[in-house]
Motif scaffolding. Structure first.
Motif, PDB file in Angstrom:
ATOM      1  N   ASN A 105      79.562-117.040 -37.933  1.00  0.00           N
ATOM      2  CA  ASN A 105      81.253-116.901 -37.097  1.00  0.00           C
ATOM      3  C   ASN A 105      81.379-115.349 -36.684  1.00  0.00           C
ATOM      4  OD1 ASN A 105      82.177-118.887 -36.686  1.00  0.00           O
ATOM      5  ND2 ASN A 105      83.179-119.507 -38.410  1.00  0.00           N
ATOM      6  N   LEU A 134      83.471-113.597 -34.489  1.00  0.00           N
ATOM      7  CA  LEU A 134      84.557-114.567 -35.054  1.00  0.00           C
ATOM      8  C   LEU A 134      84.849-113.747 -36.672  1.00  0.00           C
ATOM      9  CD1 LEU A 134      87.245-116.560 -34.479  1.00  0.00           C
ATOM     10  CD2 LEU A 134      86.452-118.043 -35.764  1.00  0.00           C
ATOM     11  N   ALA A 163      89.526-114.937 -40.093  1.00  0.00           N
ATOM     12  CA  ALA A 163      88.892-115.972 -39.309  1.00  0.00           C
ATOM     13  C   ALA A 163      87.667-116.690 -39.320  1.00  0.00           C
ATOM     14  CB  ALA A 163      89.579-115.947 -38.194  1.00  0.00           C
ATOM     15  N   SER A 164      86.606-116.310 -39.918  1.00  0.00           N
ATOM     16  CA  SER A 164      85.015-116.335 -40.292  1.00  0.00           C
ATOM     17  C   SER A 164      85.318-117.685 -41.307  1.00  0.00           C
ATOM     18  CB  SER A 164      84.459-115.308 -40.014  1.00  0.00           C
ATOM     19  OG  SER A 164      84.648-114.792 -41.491  1.00  0.00           O
ATOM     20  N   HIS A 192      87.614-120.137 -42.411  1.00  0.00           N
ATOM     21  CA  HIS A 192      88.943-120.358 -42.147  1.00  0.00           C
ATOM     22  C   HIS A 192      88.413-121.764 -42.225  1.00  0.00           C
ATOM     23  CE1 HIS A 192      92.557-121.859 -40.983  1.00  0.00           C
ATOM     24  NE2 HIS A 192      93.312-120.929 -42.022  1.00  0.00           N
ATOM     25  N   ASN A 224      87.866-122.704 -38.912  1.00  0.00           N
ATOM     26  CA  ASN A 224      86.848-122.674 -38.360  1.00  0.00           C
ATOM     27  C   ASN A 224      85.631-122.820 -39.315  1.00  0.00           C
ATOM     28  OD1 ASN A 224      88.201-120.946 -36.224  1.00  0.00           O
ATOM     29  ND2 ASN A 224      88.954-119.768 -37.608  1.00  0.00           N
ATOM     30  N   ASN A 225      85.338-123.158 -39.753  1.00  0.00           N
ATOM     31  CA  ASN A 225      84.192-123.085 -41.562  1.00  0.00           C
ATOM     32  C   ASN A 225      84.290-124.501 -42.287  1.00  0.00           C
ATOM     33  OD1 ASN A 225      82.314-123.215 -43.540  1.00  0.00           O
ATOM     34  ND2 ASN A 225      82.407-120.309 -43.171  1.00  0.00           N
ATOM     35  N   GLU A 234      85.105-126.033 -26.437  1.00  0.00           N
ATOM     36  CA  GLU A 234      83.959-125.103 -26.440  1.00  0.00           C
ATOM     37  C   GLU A 234      83.238-125.350 -25.719  1.00  0.00           C
ATOM     38  OE1 GLU A 234      82.535-124.142 -30.260  1.00  0.00           O
ATOM     39  OE2 GLU A 234      82.456-126.715 -30.991  1.00  0.00           O
ATOM     40  N   ALA A 277      79.518-123.662 -27.336  1.00  0.00           N
ATOM     41  CA  ALA A 277      79.182-123.763 -28.403  1.00  0.00           C
ATOM     42  C   ALA A 277      77.728-123.405 -28.555  1.00  0.00           C
ATOM     43  CB  ALA A 277      78.869-124.868 -29.662  1.00  0.00           C
ATOM     44  N   ARG A 314      73.673-122.762 -36.427  1.00  0.00           N
ATOM     45  CA  ARG A 314      74.767-122.622 -36.209  1.00  0.00           C
ATOM     46  C   ARG A 314      75.108-124.416 -36.991  1.00  0.00           C
ATOM     47  NH1 ARG A 314      80.121-125.333 -32.434  1.00  0.00           N
ATOM     48  NH2 ARG A 314      81.818-123.560 -33.204  1.00  0.00           N
ATOM     49  N   THR A 325      79.721-129.092 -33.954  1.00  0.00           N
ATOM     50  CA  THR A 325      80.869-128.879 -33.246  1.00  0.00           C
ATOM     51  C   THR A 325      81.357-130.216 -33.887  1.00  0.00           C
ATOM     52  OG1 THR A 325      82.500-128.634 -31.377  1.00  0.00           O
ATOM     53  CG2 THR A 325      80.620-131.034 -31.638  1.00  0.00           C
ATOM     54  N   SER A 327      86.406-130.851 -34.835  1.00  0.00           N
ATOM     55  CA  SER A 327      87.662-130.223 -34.506  1.00  0.00           C
ATOM     56  C   SER A 327      88.609-130.664 -35.485  1.00  0.00           C
ATOM     57  CB  SER A 327      87.784-131.114 -33.559  1.00  0.00           C
ATOM     58  OG  SER A 327      89.303-130.480 -32.622  1.00  0.00           O
TER      59      SER A 327
END
Length: 518
Positions: free
Chosen positions: A137, A142, A146-147, A149, A152-153, A460, A462, A472, A476, A478
C-alpha cells in the motif's frame, strides 16, 4: 443471606471480567540508577532474542493444537549464534523493531510517520501478512493510517505490529501511555483494530515492566490501555479470568482460548483452517506464558512456545517483557548461554547488533523520560509513572463473516468471472515468474495489471508485481457490498508468457455467521 449475597457478587465478577489489579500499586514516580535502567533495557532486547530463537523451530507447526511436554525443543550453548547466522529471517521480531529504532536515531524522536513508512516499505527484508500488505500500500501511494485499515488490508488484525511494538515500551520506562503514543502512527502503517491493539498491549506491558516486578500486575494493568468494548480486550480478559479459575492448569485455559477465540475472520490463510495469525489469539498465548510462568523464565518460555501458532513471536514478546522485569543480569544463565557470542552480530538487513541496540535503547529511553516529566541527574533516573488510559475504539471487519472458501486453482490468462452471494470477497493468489514456481522467494520486474469489476463496474486496476518483496499479498478484495448476489470479474491487461497470475481461492463474506442461518 448476607453471605449468600456476597458469594453471588464474587461469582458475578469472576464471570464477567478479569479480577481487579492487585492492591500493590506503583507510585507516581520511580527512581532507579542508570545501571538498573540499562540492565532492564538489555533484558528486554535480549529476552526477545532468546524467545525468538527458542521458538523458531516450532513456528506455525502446531496450529490449533498445543505441543505436549514429551517433545523436546533444542537449547544449547552456541545455539543463538548458530541460528542468527544460519536462519537470519527468523529474527523479523528484531530487525522490524530496529527499522523504527533506526529512524528515531537518524531523524530524531519527532520523526514523522512518513519516514518510518518509507524505511519500512523500502527495506530489503521479506515480509508477510499485514506487513507485506502495508508495504504494498505504501509503495503504491497509500499512506498511513489508510495503509493498515481493514478496508485496504485484509490482514489488519494479524500479529504484525504486536511483534514489532517492543521498541515503543522499551523507550518509555514506566510510561505506558507514552509507549502507545510513540507506536500509534507506526502501528497503523500495517495494522488496525485488534492488530493495532496487540502492539498497544505489548508496548504498555513493557513500559510497566520497568517499574513493577509483579507479572500479574503488569498483565492486568497493561490491558487498561485497550478499550473494553474491543474483542482484543475481551479475549485477554477471558485469559485472566480463566487463569484465576484454573491457576495450576495452563492447558485448560489454552482449551478455553481455542474454544472461544480461535475463529479467524480476517486473514485469508486462517479462514476455515487451523492456522491463526490473529493478534488477540497470539497475545493470549503471551499472557498464558506470563501468568502461568509467574516470573519463572523457563516456565514462561515453555508455555508461550508450546501453546503453538506463532510460537517464535509469542515467547519473544513474553521473554522480552519478563526480561525487562528481571533485568539482563537476572535472566537465568541457562537461557543466556552463548548469548554474548551473538551480541556483536548485526541483525540481517541492519547495521545494528544487540550491543548497539542496548546503547541506543538507553539513549532513547533517557530522552523520552526527560520529555515526559522525568529527570536524569547524575547516576539517578526518575520516571513519572503513568496509569494506562484506554485508546480509541477500532474494530476491523464489522458485520463480515466468512461463509465460503471456494478453490479456483488456475492461472489467469485473460479473464475470470465468479458469482457469489454475500457482502464481501477476497481473491487469493499471487503473481510470479514461471521459472520460479517452486521457489520460496522470487524476483522479477514484471508487474501485471489487473482490472477488477464488481457487478460489471470497474472498482480498481491493481498492480501485481512479480517480486516477493513488492508483491500484493492478495490479488484483490472488496468489503461492505450490499448483501445479496454479486459478480466479480478479473481481467488481466498484460499477460506475459514468462509469468503467471495464479488464482487460488475465492473467499466470500456474509453479514451473519453461517450457524446464524439455521
Amino acid at each position: 443471606m448476607r453471605k449468600m449475597c456476597l458469594l453471588l457478587i464474587v461469582l458475578a465478577l469472576a464471570a464477567f471480567g478479569p479480577a481487579p489489579s492487585p492492591k500493590k500499586r506503583t507510585p507516581g514516580s520511580v527512581t532507579m540508577s542508570k545501571a538498573t535502567l540499562q540492565d532492564k533495557i538489555k533484558g528486554g532486547w535480549a529476552g526477545q532474542v532468546i524467545g525468538c530463537t527458542f521458538g523458531g523451530p516450532t513456528e506455525f507447526k502446531f496450529n490449533g493444537t498445543m505441543m505436549n511436554e514429551y517433545q523436546p525443543i533444542p537449547w544449547y550453548d552456541g545455539y543463538i549464534k548458530k541460528t542468527m547466522i544460519e536462519n537470519v529471517g527468523l529474527y523479523d521480531d528484531l530487525y522490524m523493531d530496529l527499522t523504527f529504532v533506526d529512524v528515531f536515531e537518524k531523524k530524531g524522536l519527532d520523526a514523522p510517520v512518513s519516514e518510518h513508512a518509507k524505511a519500512f516499505a523500502n527495506a530489503g527484508y521479506m515480509l508477510w501478512h499485514a506487513n507485506q500488505a502495508g508495504r504494498y500500500n505504501v509503495l503504491n501511494g497509500l499512506k498511513a493510517p489508510a495503509s493498515g485499515h481493514w478496508l485496504n488490508n485484509p490482514h489488519a488484525d494479524d500479529i504484525d505490529f504486536q511483534i514489532e511494538a517492543d521498541f515503543s515500551g522499551l523507550m518509555s520506562p514506566g510510561m505506558p501511555n507514552t509507549a502507545v503514543q510513540i507506536g500509534d502512527s507506526i502501528g497503523h502503517i500495517m495494522n488496525y483494530g485488534d492488530g493495532w491493539y496487540g502492539g498497544v498491549y505489548v508496548g504498555a506491558m513493557y513500559a510497566l515492566a520497568f517499574v513493577n516486578n509483579d507479572v500479574n500486575y503488569v498483565v492486568r494493568e497493561g490491558l487498561k490501555a485497550v478499550p473494553a468494548q474491543s474483542t482484543f480486550y475481551q479475549c485477554i480478559a477471558d485469559v485472566i479470568k480463566w487463569h484465576d479459575q484454573y491457576p495450576n492448569d495452563w492447558k485448560r485455559t489454552w482449551l478455553e482460548i481455542q474454544r472461544k477465540w480461535a475463529d479467524e475472520v480476517g486473514c485469508p490463510d486462517g479462514i476455515f483452517a487451523p492456522f491463526d495469525i490473529d493478534a488477540k489469539v497470539n497475545s493470549a498465548y503471551i499472557v498464558l506464558g506470563l501468568l502461568y510462568g509467574q516470573g519463572d523464565y523457563t516456565k514462561t518460555m515453555q508455555i508461550s512456545t508450546r501453546a503453538g501458532q506463532d510460537s517464535d513471536c509469542n515467547p519473544s514478546s513474553a521473554g522480552g517483557i519478563l526480561g525487562t522485569i528481571l533485568g539482563y543480569n537476572k535472566i537465568p544463565a541457562y537461557w543466556k548461554q552463548g548469548l554474548k557470542e551473538a551480541e556483536d552480530i548485526d541483525f540481517k538487513y541492519t547495521t545494528r547488533s544487540l550491543n548497539d541496540v542496548y546503547t541506543i535503547g538507553m539513549k532513547h529511553a533517557l530522552q523520552v523520560i526527560e520529555r515526559n516529566g522525568g529527570k536524569v541527574a547524575g547516576d539517578q533516573v526518575t520516571m513519572a509513572v503513568q496509569t494506562p488510559k484506554a485508546v480509541r475504539l477500532e474494530q476491523s471487519f464489522p458485520g463480515h463473516f466468512p461463509t465460503e472458501k471456494r478453490a479456483i486453482n488456475k492461472d489467469l490468462t485473460s479473464e475470470y468471472t465468479a458469482n457469489f452471494e454475500g457482502n464481501g470477497f477476497i481473491v487469493v493468489g499471487d503473481t510470479r515468474p514461471k521459472a520460479q514456481m517452486g521457489s520460496y522467494e522470487y524476483e522479477s520486474n514484471y508487474v501485471g495489471k489487473l482490472e477488477v469489476y464488481v457487478d460489471e463496474k470497474l472498482v480498481e486496476t491493481a498492480s501485481q508485481p512479480a517480486s516477493f518483496t513488492r508483491r500484493r499479498y492478495d490479488l484483490t478484495w472488496s468489503y461492505k457490498l450490499p448483501s445479496g448476489k454479486h459478480t466479480v470479474r478479473l481481467k488481466l491487461l498484460n499477460p506475459d508468457s514468462e509469468h503467471t497470475v495464479r488464482l487460488r481461492n475465492l473467499i466470500v463474506f456474509g453479514d451473519k455467521p453461517i450457524l446464524a442461518r439455521y
